[in-house]
Design a protein around this motif. Structure first.
Motif, PDB file in Angstrom:
ATOM      1  N   THR A  38      -4.437  -3.030  -4.550  1.00 38.06           N
ATOM      2  CA  THR A  38      -3.209  -2.469  -5.127  1.00 38.06           C
ATOM      3  C   THR A  38      -2.314  -1.784  -4.099  1.00 38.06           C
ATOM      4  O   THR A  38      -1.393  -1.094  -4.472  1.00 38.06           O
ATOM      5  N   CYS A  39      -2.628  -1.936  -2.804  1.00 42.30           N
ATOM      6  CA  CYS A  39      -1.843  -1.163  -1.853  1.00 42.30           C
ATOM      7  C   CYS A  39      -0.694  -1.897  -1.231  1.00 42.30           C
ATOM      8  O   CYS A  39       0.440  -1.491  -1.326  1.00 42.30           O
ATOM      9  N   VAL A  40      -1.022  -2.992  -0.519  1.00 43.14           N
ATOM     10  CA  VAL A  40       0.043  -3.666   0.215  1.00 43.14           C
ATOM     11  C   VAL A  40       0.449  -4.929  -0.507  1.00 43.14           C
ATOM     12  O   VAL A  40       1.521  -5.008  -1.106  1.00 43.14           O
ATOM     13  N   SER A  41      -0.460  -5.934  -0.515  1.00 45.44           N
ATOM     14  CA  SER A  41      -0.045  -7.207  -1.097  1.00 45.44           C
ATOM     15  C   SER A  41       0.141  -7.076  -2.608  1.00 45.44           C
ATOM     16  O   SER A  41       1.040  -7.670  -3.180  1.00 45.44           O
ATOM     17  N   GLY A  42      -0.683  -6.229  -3.253  1.00 42.29           N
ATOM     18  CA  GLY A  42      -0.549  -6.070  -4.699  1.00 42.29           C
ATOM     19  C   GLY A  42       0.830  -5.562  -5.064  1.00 42.29           C
ATOM     20  O   GLY A  42       1.437  -6.037  -6.026  1.00 42.29           O
ATOM     21  N   ARG A  43       1.316  -4.616  -4.294  1.00 43.60           N
ATOM     22  CA  ARG A  43       2.643  -4.088  -4.617  1.00 43.60           C
ATOM     23  C   ARG A  43       3.691  -5.178  -4.470  1.00 43.60           C
ATOM     24  O   ARG A  43       4.629  -5.262  -5.252  1.00 43.60           O
ATOM     25  N   MET A  44       3.519  -6.019  -3.426  1.00 40.15           N
ATOM     26  CA  MET A  44       4.518  -7.071  -3.227  1.00 40.15           C
ATOM     27  C   MET A  44       4.522  -8.052  -4.392  1.00 40.15           C
ATOM     28  O   MET A  44       5.575  -8.420  -4.921  1.00 40.15           O
ATOM     29  N   VAL A  45       3.316  -8.480  -4.810  1.00 41.13           N
ATOM     30  CA  VAL A  45       3.255  -9.459  -5.897  1.00 41.13           C
ATOM     31  C   VAL A  45       3.797  -8.833  -7.179  1.00 41.13           C
ATOM     32  O   VAL A  45       4.600  -9.451  -7.908  1.00 41.13           O
TER      33      VAL A  45
ATOM     34  N   SER B  66      -0.333 -10.475   4.511  1.00 39.52           N
ATOM     35  CA  SER B  66      -0.201  -9.028   4.686  1.00 39.52           C
ATOM     36  C   SER B  66      -1.072  -8.259   3.719  1.00 39.52           C
ATOM     37  O   SER B  66      -0.675  -7.218   3.235  1.00 39.52           O
ATOM     38  N   THR B  67      -2.266  -8.776   3.394  1.00 37.81           N
ATOM     39  CA  THR B  67      -3.141  -7.978   2.550  1.00 37.81           C
ATOM     40  C   THR B  67      -3.728  -6.862   3.389  1.00 37.81           C
ATOM     41  O   THR B  67      -3.707  -6.900   4.609  1.00 37.81           O
ATOM     42  N   LEU B  68      -4.286  -5.868   2.698  1.00 36.59           N
ATOM     43  CA  LEU B  68      -4.796  -4.685   3.391  1.00 36.59           C
ATOM     44  C   LEU B  68      -5.894  -5.054   4.388  1.00 36.59           C
ATOM     45  O   LEU B  68      -5.928  -4.573   5.509  1.00 36.59           O
ATOM     46  N   GLU B  69      -6.794  -5.967   3.969  1.00 43.89           N
ATOM     47  CA  GLU B  69      -7.953  -6.279   4.829  1.00 43.89           C
ATOM     48  C   GLU B  69      -7.478  -6.856   6.164  1.00 43.89           C
ATOM     49  O   GLU B  69      -8.051  -6.610   7.204  1.00 43.89           O
ATOM     50  N   GLN B  70      -6.385  -7.652   6.094  1.00 50.23           N
ATOM     51  CA  GLN B  70      -5.974  -8.312   7.325  1.00 50.23           C
ATOM     52  C   GLN B  70      -5.240  -7.378   8.253  1.00 50.23           C
ATOM     53  O   GLN B  70      -5.300  -7.523   9.459  1.00 50.23           O
ATOM     54  N   THR B  71      -4.468  -6.434   7.687  1.00 50.43           N
ATOM     55  CA  THR B  71      -3.575  -5.672   8.558  1.00 50.43           C
ATOM     56  C   THR B  71      -4.134  -4.327   8.965  1.00 50.43           C
ATOM     57  O   THR B  71      -3.499  -3.599   9.690  1.00 50.43           O
ATOM     58  N   ARG B  72      -5.293  -3.932   8.481  1.00 49.92           N
ATOM     59  CA  ARG B  72      -5.785  -2.607   8.844  1.00 49.92           C
ATOM     60  C   ARG B  72      -7.213  -2.672   9.346  1.00 49.92           C
ATOM     61  O   ARG B  72      -8.001  -3.501   8.895  1.00 49.92           O
ATOM     62  N   ASP B  73      -7.590  -1.744  10.223  1.00 51.60           N
ATOM     63  CA  ASP B  73      -9.006  -1.517  10.523  1.00 51.60           C
ATOM     64  C   ASP B  73      -9.575  -0.693   9.375  1.00 51.60           C
ATOM     65  O   ASP B  73      -8.849  -0.164   8.555  1.00 51.60           O
ATOM     66  N   GLU B  74     -10.919  -0.531   9.386  1.00 50.14           N
ATOM     67  CA  GLU B  74     -11.545   0.238   8.314  1.00 50.14           C
ATOM     68  C   GLU B  74     -11.044   1.673   8.311  1.00 50.14           C
ATOM     69  O   GLU B  74     -10.872   2.285   7.284  1.00 50.14           O
ATOM     70  N   MET B  75     -10.816   2.199   9.537  1.00 60.46           N
ATOM     71  CA  MET B  75     -10.555   3.631   9.663  1.00 60.46           C
ATOM     72  C   MET B  75      -9.200   4.026   9.059  1.00 60.46           C
ATOM     73  O   MET B  75      -9.037   5.129   8.580  1.00 60.46           O
ATOM     74  N   GLU B  76      -8.212   3.134   9.172  1.00 56.90           N
ATOM     75  CA  GLU B  76      -6.848   3.584   8.866  1.00 56.90           C
ATOM     76  C   GLU B  76      -6.647   3.878   7.388  1.00 56.90           C
ATOM     77  O   GLU B  76      -7.463   3.538   6.558  1.00 56.90           O
TER      78      GLU B  76
ATOM     79  N   TYR C  30       3.756 -16.739 -12.110  1.00 54.99           N
ATOM     80  CA  TYR C  30       2.705 -16.278 -13.026  1.00 54.99           C
ATOM     81  C   TYR C  30       1.343 -16.827 -12.584  1.00 54.99           C
ATOM     82  O   TYR C  30       0.352 -16.102 -12.522  1.00 54.99           O
ATOM     83  N   ASN C  31       1.318 -18.107 -12.239  1.00 59.06           N
ATOM     84  CA  ASN C  31       0.039 -18.687 -11.813  1.00 59.06           C
ATOM     85  C   ASN C  31      -0.491 -17.961 -10.590  1.00 59.06           C
ATOM     86  O   ASN C  31      -1.667 -17.646 -10.493  1.00 59.06           O
ATOM     87  N   PHE C  32       0.412 -17.698  -9.651  1.00 61.86           N
ATOM     88  CA  PHE C  32      -0.015 -17.020  -8.419  1.00 61.86           C
ATOM     89  C   PHE C  32      -0.579 -15.634  -8.737  1.00 61.86           C
ATOM     90  O   PHE C  32      -1.611 -15.222  -8.222  1.00 61.86           O
ATOM     91  N   ALA C  33       0.100 -14.907  -9.635  1.00 64.04           N
ATOM     92  CA  ALA C  33      -0.310 -13.526  -9.920  1.00 64.04           C
ATOM     93  C   ALA C  33      -1.584 -13.491 -10.756  1.00 64.04           C
ATOM     94  O   ALA C  33      -2.445 -12.627 -10.562  1.00 64.04           O
TER      95      ALA C  33
ATOM     96  N   LEU D 100      -7.721  -2.604 -11.972  1.00 65.02           N
ATOM     97  CA  LEU D 100      -6.613  -1.926 -11.278  1.00 65.02           C
ATOM     98  C   LEU D 100      -5.443  -2.878 -11.098  1.00 65.02           C
ATOM     99  O   LEU D 100      -4.278  -2.529 -11.333  1.00 65.02           O
ATOM    100  N   TRP D 101      -5.746  -4.109 -10.657  1.00 66.15           N
ATOM    101  CA  TRP D 101      -4.655  -5.051 -10.382  1.00 66.15           C
ATOM    102  C   TRP D 101      -3.882  -5.370 -11.660  1.00 66.15           C
ATOM    103  O   TRP D 101      -2.649  -5.391 -11.664  1.00 66.15           O
ATOM    104  N   ASN D 102      -4.592  -5.552 -12.758  1.00 67.46           N
ATOM    105  CA  ASN D 102      -3.873  -5.884 -13.988  1.00 67.46           C
ATOM    106  C   ASN D 102      -3.046  -4.714 -14.503  1.00 67.46           C
ATOM    107  O   ASN D 102      -1.960  -4.897 -15.048  1.00 67.46           O
ATOM    108  N   LEU D 103      -3.565  -3.494 -14.299  1.00 67.77           N
ATOM    109  CA  LEU D 103      -2.764  -2.319 -14.678  1.00 67.77           C
ATOM    110  C   LEU D 103      -1.482  -2.264 -13.842  1.00 67.77           C
ATOM    111  O   LEU D 103      -0.395  -1.991 -14.352  1.00 67.77           O
ATOM    112  N   GLN D 104      -1.662  -2.534 -12.545  1.00 69.38           N
ATOM    113  CA  GLN D 104      -0.492  -2.459 -11.670  1.00 69.38           C
ATOM    114  C   GLN D 104       0.538  -3.503 -12.091  1.00 69.38           C
ATOM    115  O   GLN D 104       1.743  -3.214 -12.205  1.00 69.38           O
TER     116      GLN D 104
END
Length: 1811
Positions: free
Chosen positions: A604-611, A545-555, A594-597, A658-662
């Protein structure tokens, strides 16, 4: 305070336990005692000084808050005093409705826990409450618009009576019965009132020795009434409610056994289930069915006792309706069935709790012999489980079934859990039916606790936990959203209950383990595996469910709703699992997360928030270990990247940063103590990152800042494990499913210490302080910033405020004085919330407040289009005013989810707060947050005034988005600060007034603010004369304002919304407030009470005097304010420039202000009189209803005298209950030999206008209008009041009357108009008040309208005539006589012109005119209507209409016109052979009303009205020609030829009789069974078998009649008669009749199931009858008999015993004759009968396989090659078997042997199946 130390000197009634678990609990007891002393003092003082508003209102609200915060933390004496005081207040005679309602709410809260006060402690009189109820619910003036009640008032009053009836004194039952018995007249609407009053008021909880003065006074009487009533009249539901309540309150003290069959029969009938071939349900059952909640209560209370008779009936009930629960069946009945299933187990659980686990209290216990035993419970579960298992997969969802199963599992886990487990395992294995998985999992979730907890009934349940958890893992599936969610819920539920610890080594150390425990220990080794697999599944879910997989460019790059739900499910499940892990498993899991993260970089939008959420969940469990991994890693990455200077100003930054800040911002949401170790790093990162230019980066940094501050400064629990010690004890499996113990929760709190506080303020001074300086520099122009920079500054300020809000003291300062005049202190309550503010530090809240105000004015002046900054400023203001660490919205949603979880996991059986520990800790935290949010009634200070004025500026600024956000905050603030609306409303109105020239936006903004004020749930401003007096006229005047244009549709719509709100929310505002002496007395008691002593001295004599004086002045002033408001509105209406919309608005508002306790000012009377002839139709409509109200105000009171009925009739009523026509009430009857035809007769007779009076019993005191006092002929002009003169002048003006009548006879909505009761009320009032003064002017118009056949003219005559007849009720004889001389010819003329459109109006007119009038006073009218209605001269339509009009009059008079009914029947009998269908139908309906009074109710005398039996005998005599014929063919076509031979006359007569039978089937109260049976043979002859539209009317009707008659309710004594008739039919020659017997039988048995089962001999007769017809020579009859048999077997009407099987098998083995020519011989018939019987057995259990079924299927298969029709039957049966058993074939297979399966497979897919 005179209390030593902290110990209150009393025993509290009931405290809130959770308060004792808060970290600052030791301060609460003192706080509560002080607050209570304050409430007692001020509340009683307010009553003594007679200041209901604002004093009593304000302090009773505080008492409400006190209950919410501390529970009933006062002594018993105080409790009783509070209740008495509020009881006196609620029942004050002229209290305004809204105030009454708020006292009632508080009183309900005080009375809620009934076990705290016994009947000896407290007694409340019932009559004041009844008077209040009568005044409100049966208000005489509400329909005239003279008083307006809040919408919920009925509901609240009923709840109040329910709480109070427990404490009514012992004698009250008798008093109530004396009051309401005289109203029990079944034909009258008043019956509904009587029965619903009884249901509400009669007390049923009392000690056994009082029963003889309680329910025993009414039980037999009402029960026999209920047993004998049919057709569910509207009041029957209330009776059922009363019986259910009685049964539940007095289990074991009422003997229900004789009534049980009838009770269950009526319950089954009220489920509205369609049965039989025609599936006809009589329409009445769809509207008046019983309330399921009460039925469930009744059934529950009947269970148990010696022999448990009700359980047998209940089993039978569920057997007969079980198949309706199958998912393939659904209809409008399904909702009721589901509700029954859902509530019944819950109700039984409640009863078992009461019998076994409830704390002892004063309420009588259930006697030992009546309690439910374990055996009873098993029986109960068995009877209901089948239906619940079918309902799991229902189309309406599985929630009802899941709730039922959850409660059944509490009662008997060993019976319920295994079948559900079986289905669950099956569902986990199939891939094709995901819905079965969701259904079974949701049922398992409810049963989780029963499965896991160590109970002795079902010990093997715990072994299923691991297999279930492992089996559910595949459900975490990125492609199926709902499956994923339910799996998360399932895993979370089970892991909350079970510590995930590996104790496989335990058996070697412990010697005392049972077998089951050993197995569990070994199994627990799998937990580690489970946790790791679970995490892998989650990682896979995240990857997909990362952003690239679930969205077109436009959305957009925000989350979708579904994703946010999955994210929530994921994080809460991970959090639960890791909380419950043992240390070893946790460490492995943490490393994995921890290893996964750290090895991936997420957007930072979809999958980042989940992790990040997963990491937060992991960190929360053991902060020390997890921070050691995460913080150093993130910090080093961030430092590395940010060391580069150029980064500071870049707009887009590296993903890794960004990811590490999140990640860091989420991981810091843990125990604040652990963060101190990383103080330096965190501070450094925040300071660097909040200044980055990239928006994503500084937003994440701000949230890191906020989370860090919150972790450091808030109070919260730090762990939520299921046991308080942790899981490293020796035997975690002993803790499975353990409930938390409130007394020993061991909550570990995080309370900020000095170091943390220091760190918080250090961060604020490094970040917040410089930002505020920069903003000040920007405002002064020294250092201007760009918009982006300003926004960034504001973001930092906002997040600092949100992070450290709980440590910053609230805004303070002087408060705004003189808002409202009061002699009472109206101060706010200060609650301690665990923080001691440090005054030495800078008060940041103040400095933010000042800076923001400066900035706000700067932006509004120079750059108003910077809306983004304004949005943030509005949020900051809202935070400054309200935020103390918790948001109301978040709190509400958490409270909601808490209750949901509690409901799904609670144990209702044992009660006593046995929730799991995590839930209890959550509840304690909620209690803490609730204390932070109690702000209602805060003091309005000068700071607040400044901020609110700023908000008002924003609310009326240029941009709509800014306006709407500001208005929202403003409305909340106005609801929070007491009386602040009195300060702000004038400011808002200023913007609307016609003198200010503002912008359109300001105008709209101000209107929206008003709308917001009115849309609060109960706006105080709508009930304050000062405000209403300003707001209403201002609303109307804004029509004259220069910025007002109606071109802009949004403003028009807005005004409509405001008036609509006012309309909906308006309830009458009180003018006259008086406090009764009894109130004052209770208040004095409170003043003198001790423990705690009230904190003020008692009021002095002078003060009391002043209070009385003020009360008097206040009432006078309010009346003046009221008149001023009315006159202001009238002044606005005088202005000729006022646009039409505002004219309408003003008229509407003016009509709302009519009241019953203060007459309308003369100017208003003048206005409304003129508005009757206004050009606008809507103003005329308002005028008509307003005038009806004004005439009611002006009505002069009439004298009434009391009479004794026995003096008039000379007959004393006999002892006991004696109902109906008797010597004692003969004088009330219409008697044509004794009509008042002269002045003396008219004056000498006593008249009783109410029709029900005297039918059941006489009232204690009978009041009638005094005949002796001569009414003074017409008021003279001089004696009239101002208002009366105005009306008199207008109505004496011929031109006015001409216009009025012209308008009244116009069409309004073509084709939709009908008789208008408002206009009727207007004329009734006119003629009642002014006598016949206006008749001469009106008369010519009436005559002209009556002769005009147009529908609108006729309608106008109807309305005026009805008004005239009712208005002349108390005229003198001479006037009445003159009136009727004129009216009779008029009505005749009108009735000759009657048309299709107007006949219903004339019916309504006559019915209205006769309603509630003594028939002897209307004898002219009745005699007129009785003149030959069926003349036949002017066509069938007129005949039918005249009958309709006559029926309208007679039906209103019910039992008092028996003579007229006899005359009418005698007139109609010869004319029953009508040719025209419409006349026949009308006659049928009239006959129903004629015989309505002939009822067979208990204690009722034979009526003097016509009897059905005699009539039927006469009719049968005339039907001889038809009864003697063997069969009636369909050749009765010669309708219109005038043949007079007997036969065709008899056919016509029969048609009318059928119409009568159909009409009376749903209307009569009791069915005359014998007369109906005499007609049965005839109906059976005519009724056709197949449904065919082409049949003539007679056959269709006969069929309908049979269907309706078979649904009738039978009593045991009638059954033999009906069966004898059916047996006789079954021997008839016509096979149609034999066929109809079967259809009749099916419906009759189902609708009277339990009554029939209670007479076993008749059951045998029915069985014999069906078997006889199974052997019928006619094929159709045999088929039908088979169907009937299968239906009877299915509802277990007779058992599937071996004798039946043997009989059928013998029949089916009859040898077939060899030769072809004898095929139709008896042999074939017998053989077919046997086969049909066997088929019936198979079809009788469509969804399961009983043990006898396989053999019968084998027997059937032998007949596949028999000759027709046998072969056909077998094929049909097999295909039907296949269709119904296909769904669960996997289960059903188990029941067959292998050989049988071979044969079956062969049969079901063999070529013969397709042949």
């Amino acid at each position: 305070m005179t209390v030593d130390g902290d110990v209150p000197g009393f025993v509290p009634q009931k405290e809130i336990v959770y308060n004792g678990l808060l970290p600052y609990s030791e301060r609460l007891e003192r706080e509560a005692t002080e607050l209570l002393a304050e409430i007692k003092a001020n509340l009683s003082r307010a009553v003594l000084l007679r200041e209901l508003w604002p004093g009593v209102a304000f302090w009773s609200r505080k008492l409400f808050s006190f209950l919410k915060l501390y529970g009933r933390m006062f002594s018993k004496d105080d409790h009783i005093l509070f209740i008495k005081l509020l009881y006196e207040l609620v029942t004050l005679p002229d209290l305004e409705p809204h105030m009454m309602q708020s006292y009632a709410r508080l009183l309900i809260q005080l009375l809620k826990k009934k076990e705290l006060l016994s009947r000896d402690d407290l007694q409340l009189p019932w009559r004041p409450l009844y008077d209040l109820y009568k005044r409100i619910v049966y208000s005489k003036t509400e329909h005239l618009g003279l008083i307006w009640f809040p919408n919920s008032v009925d509901h609240i009053l009923k709840a109040l009576i329910k709480s109070c009836r427990l404490y009514f004194p012992m004698s009250s039952t008798k008093e109530m019965l004396d009051e309401w018995r005289p109203l029990l007249c079944v034909f009258d609407m008043v019956m509904q009132k009587a029965v619903s009053n009884m249901e509400l008021f009669l007390p049923t909880i009392m000690p056994p020795e009082e029963h003889s003065q309680g329910f025993q006074l009414w039980f037999d009487e009402l029960m026999t009434l209920w047993m004998s009533v049919q057709n569910q009249p509207t009041w029957e539901g209330h009776l059922v409610d009363l019986f259910a309540r009685l049964a539940n309150d007095d289990i074991g003290y009422v003997d229900w056994t004789p009534y049980i069959p009838t009770i269950f029969t009526k319950i089954l009938r009220s489920l509205n289930i369609p049965v039989g071939v025609s599936k006809m349900v009589a329409p009445r059952y769809l509207t008046n069915s019983y309330d399921i909640g009460h039925l469930v209560l009744w059934i529950t209370a009947l269970l148990g006792g010696p022999g448990n008779p009700a359980q047998k009936e209940l089993t039978c009930l569920f057997n007969s309706i079980a198949s309706f629960y199958h998912p393939s069946n659904h209809g409008r009945w399904q909702l009721r069935l589901m509700r029954l299933l859902q509530r019944l187990p819950a109700s039984v659980v409640r009863r078992v709790h009461r019998e076994r686990h409830a704390a002892p209290s004063w309420i009588t216990l259930v006697p030992e012999c009546q309690r439910l035993t374990d055996g009873d419970l098993q029986e109960f579960t068995r009877s209901i489980t089948g239906a619940a298992l079918l309902a799991m997969f229902s189309k309406t969802g599985s929630t009802d079934a899941a709730y039922a199963l959850q409660n059944l599992a509490l009662l008997t886990p060993e019976l319920v859990i295994p079948p559900v487990l079986e289905k669950t395992y099956a569902a986990m294995e199939t891939l094709t039916e995901p819905h079965t998985l969701t259904a079974t999992l949701s049922c398992m979730i409810g049963m989780a606790r029963s499965l896991v907890s160590p109970n002795n009934h079902y010990p093997e349940g715990r072994g299923h936990v691991l297999p279930l958890l492992m089996g559910s893992l595949p459900g975490i599936d990125p492609n199926d959203f709902s499956k994923c969610m339910i799996t998360f819920q399932f895993i979370a539920t089970f892991t909350t209950l079970v510590p995930l610890a590996d104790c496989s080594s335990a058996p070697s150390q412990h010697r005392d383990l049972t077998e089951i425990e050993k197995n569990l220990c070994f199994a627990s080794a799998e937990f580690e595996d489970f946790v790791l697999q679970f995490l892998d599944r989650c990682f896979a879910l995240i990857d997909s469910s990362t952003l690239e997989q679930t969205r077109d460019e436009m959305e957009t790059d925000t989350q979708t709703h579904l994703e946010s739900l999955v994210e929530l499910g994921l994080s809460s499940t991970v959090s639960t699992i890791l909380t419950q892990c043992s240390t070893e498993i946790y460490k492995m899991a943490l490393q994995k997360v921890y290893n996964f993260a750290s090895s991936n970089i997420f957007e930072t939008c979809v999958s980042g928030r989940m992790v990040a959420d997963m990491c937060r969940a992991a960190a929360k469990c053991h902060p020390a270990e997890s921070l050691r991994l995460f913080v150093p890693h993130c910090c080093s990455v961030i430092f590395q990247i940010t060391d580069n200077e150029e980064l500071q100003s870049e707009d887009e930054l590296d993903k890794e940063l960004l990811w590490n800040l999140q990640l860091l911002s989420e991981v810091t949401r843990v125990d604040g103590e652990q963060l101190l170790k990383y103080q330096g790093d965190l501070e450094r990162i925040v300071c660097v990152c909040v200044r980055l230019r990239c928006k994503r980066a500084y937003t994440l940094a701000c949230s890191l800042l906020e989370h860090t501050l919150r972790s450091l400064s808030l109070i919260y629990p730090t762990e939520y494990r299921s046991t308080s010690g942790g899981f490293d004890t020796d035997l975690p499996i002993r803790d499975w499913g353990r409930a938390g113990d409130v007394a020993d929760l061991g909550v570990r709190w995080h309370v900020p210490d000095k170091e943390e506080e220091h760190f918080v303020f250090q961060l604020l001074s490094r970040l917040l302080h410089p930002e505020l300086q920069r903003i000040k520099g920007h405002v002064s122009g020294a250092q201007p910033m760009s918009r982006e920079e300003l926004l960034q500054s504001l973001a930092i300020v906002q997040h600092c405020l949100l992070g450290a809000g709980s440590m910053l003291p609230p805004l303070d300062g002087p408060h705004v004085s003189d808002l409202v005049p009061s002699m009472i202190n109206l101060g706010e309550i200060k609650l301690h919330i665990g923080v001691d503010y440090d005054d030495s530090r800078e008060n940041y809240r103040e400095s933010i407040c000042q800076t923001m105000r400066l900035l706000l004015h700067h932006i509004l002046d120079y750059s108003e289009d910077d809306t983004k900054s304004l949005f943030v400023i509005i949020k900051i203001i809202s935070g400054l005013v309200f935020f103390r660490g918790t948001h109301k919205k978040e709190f509400d949603s958490r409270w909601k989810s808490f209750t949901l979880v509690k409901k799904s996991m609670e144990n209702r059986l044992h009660g006593k707060k046995q929730h799991i520990r995590a839930l209890l800790i959550d509840r304690v935290l909620l209690q803490h947050e609730m204390r932070k949010l109690v702000v209602e009634g805060s003091e309005y200070k000068v700071v607040h005034r400044e901020l609110l004025c700023d908000l008002l500026l924003l609310s009326t600024s240029t941009y709509s988005q800014v306006r709407s956000r500001a208005q929202h905050v403003l409305t909340t603030a106005l609801a929070t600060f007491s009386f602040s609306y009195r300060d702000l409303i004038p400011r808002i109105l200023q913007l609307l007034s016609q003198h200010t020239t503002g912008t359109q936006q300001q105008f709209k903004g101000a209107l929206y603010c008003l709308l917001g004020l009115h849309s609060a749930p109960s706006p105080a401003s709508a009930r304050d004369w000062d405000c209403v007096g300003e707001v209403w006229p201002a609303l109307v005047r804004c029509g004259l304002s220069p910025s007002m244009t109606l071109e802009d549709p949004s403003i028009g719509g807005l005004l409509d919304d405001i008036t609509d709100r006012i309309h909906r929310q308006h309830d009458t505002i009180g003018i006259y407030f008086t406090v009764s002496e009894s109130c004052v007395e209770v208040a004095n008691h409170i003043m003198q009470s001790t423990h705690p002593r009230p904190c003020l001295e008692a009021a002095s004599k002078e003060e009391l005097k002043e209070g009385l004086q003020r009360q008097r002045i206040r009432n006078v002033v309010s009346a003046r304010k009221y008149e001023k408001l009315v006159n202001d509105l009238l002044d606005c209406l005088e202005d000729s420039n006022l646009p039409w919309k505002f004219e309408h608005m003003a008229t509407d508002l003016l009509a709302l202000q009519l009241r019953e306790d203060h007459p309308a000012p003369p100017d208003a009377v003048l206005f409304f009189t003129q508005s009757l002839t206004h050009d606008s139709v809507s103003i005329r409509k308002v005028g008509i209803s307003a005038m009806a109200g004004i005439l009611k105000q002006l009505k002069r009171p009439r004298k009434k005298v009391s009479v004794k009925p026995s003096d008039i009739s000379g007959v004393e009523d006999p002892e006991g209950v004696c109902v109906g026509d008797r010597q004692g009430n003969r004088w009330l009857q219409y008697d044509s030999n004794n009509l008042p035809l002269s002045e003396e007769q008219w004056d000498s007779q006593p008249y009783v206008e109410k029709t029900h009076c005297g039918y059941y019993s006489w009232p204690r005191e009978m009041m009638i209008h005094a005949a002796s006092e001569k009414p003074k002929e017409d008021l003279s002009y001089e004696e009239m009041s101002e208002g009366e003169k105005i009306i008199f002048e207008y109505f004496s003006d011929p031109e006015f009357i001409d216009r009025l009548i012209e308008f009244l006879s116009l069409e309004d909505r073509k084709g939709n108009d009908s008789f208008n009761p408002r206009r009727f009320c207007l004329f009734k009032g006119l003629f009642c008040n002014y006598g016949d003064t206006f008749l001469p002017l009106l008369w010519p118009h009436l005559e002209q309208l009556a002769s005009d056949p147009h529908e609108s003219s006729q309608r106008c005559v109807c309305e005026i005539t009805a008004g005239l007849i009712r208005g002349s009720k108390l005229w003198s004889f001479s006037k009445v006589d003159r009136l009727w001389q004129l009216l009779c010819p008029l009505i005749r003329t009108a009735l000759t012109n009657i048309t299709v459109e107007t006949y219903t109006d004339w019916g309504t007119c006559i019915a209205t005119a006769c309603e509630g009038r003594d028939p002897r006073k209307l004898h002219w009218l009745f005699e007129l209507l009785m003149e030959s209605p069926l003349s036949g001269e002017s066509g069938s339509f007129r005949d039918a209409s005249l009958l309709y009009v006559l029926q309208g009059g007679l039906a209103q008079q019910q039992w008092r016109v028996s003579e007229l009914l006899h005359r009418l029947l005698a007139y109609l009998e010869p004319k029953l052979t009508q040719v025209y269908k419409n006349v026949r139908e009308r006659i049928g309906s009239v006959l129903t009303y004629i015989f309505m009074i002939d009822v067979a109710l208990p204690h009722t005398q034979p009526t003097s009205s016509p009897h059905v039996a005699e009539f039927v005998t006469r009719v049968l005599e005339r039907l001889k020609p038809l009864t003697s014929e063997p069969e009636i063919h369909n050749h009765v076509q010669e309708e219109n030829t005038q043949k007079t031979d007997e036969r065709s006359q008899a056919v016509k007569l029969l048609k009318t009789v059928l119409k009568w039978l159909m009409a009376s089937a749903g209307r009569t109260f009791t069915t005359p069974v014998q007369p109906q049976l005499q007609l049965l043979p005839l109906l059976f002859k005519i009724a056709p078998v197949e449904i065919d539209e082409s049949y003539d009317e007679m056959k269709q009707d006969a069929r309908t009649c049979l269907s309706l008659m078979s649904q009738g309710l039978l009593y045991p004594e009638h059954i033999p008669l009906v069966l004898a008739a059916l047996e006789e039919m079954a021997g008839r020659r016509s096979w149609h009749a034999r066929y109809s017997v079967l259809t009749y039988l099916q419906i009759m048995v189902f609708y009277n199931l339990f009554t029939l089962l209670s007479v076993p001999a008749e059951v045998l007769r029915i069985r014999k009858l069906v078997m006889q017809l199974l052997l019928d020579e006619q094929l159709e009859v045999r088929d039908m008999a088979g169907t009937t048999l299968s239906g009877l077997l299915q509802c277990q009407f007779f058992p599937m015993d071996s004798s039946l099987q043997t009989q059928l098998q013998t029949l089916s083995q009859t040898r077939l004759p060899k030769a072809r020519e004898e095929l139709a011989s008896t042999g074939l018939v017998r053989r077919h009968a046997g086969v049909l019987g066997l088929s019936a057995c198979i079809l009788s259990s469509p969804y399961d396989v009983p043990d006898w079924m396989p053999q019968i299927l084998m027997d059937l298969s032998n007949h596949l090659n028999d000759p027709q029709p046998i072969e056909m039957t077998v094929k049909k049966t097999l295909s039907e078997f296949r269709r119904t058993h296909h769904d669960n074939w996997q289960e059903h297979r188990q029941c067959f042997t292998d050989d049988q399966l071979l044969v079956l497979t062969d049969l079901l897919v063999s070529p013969c199946y397709y042949a």
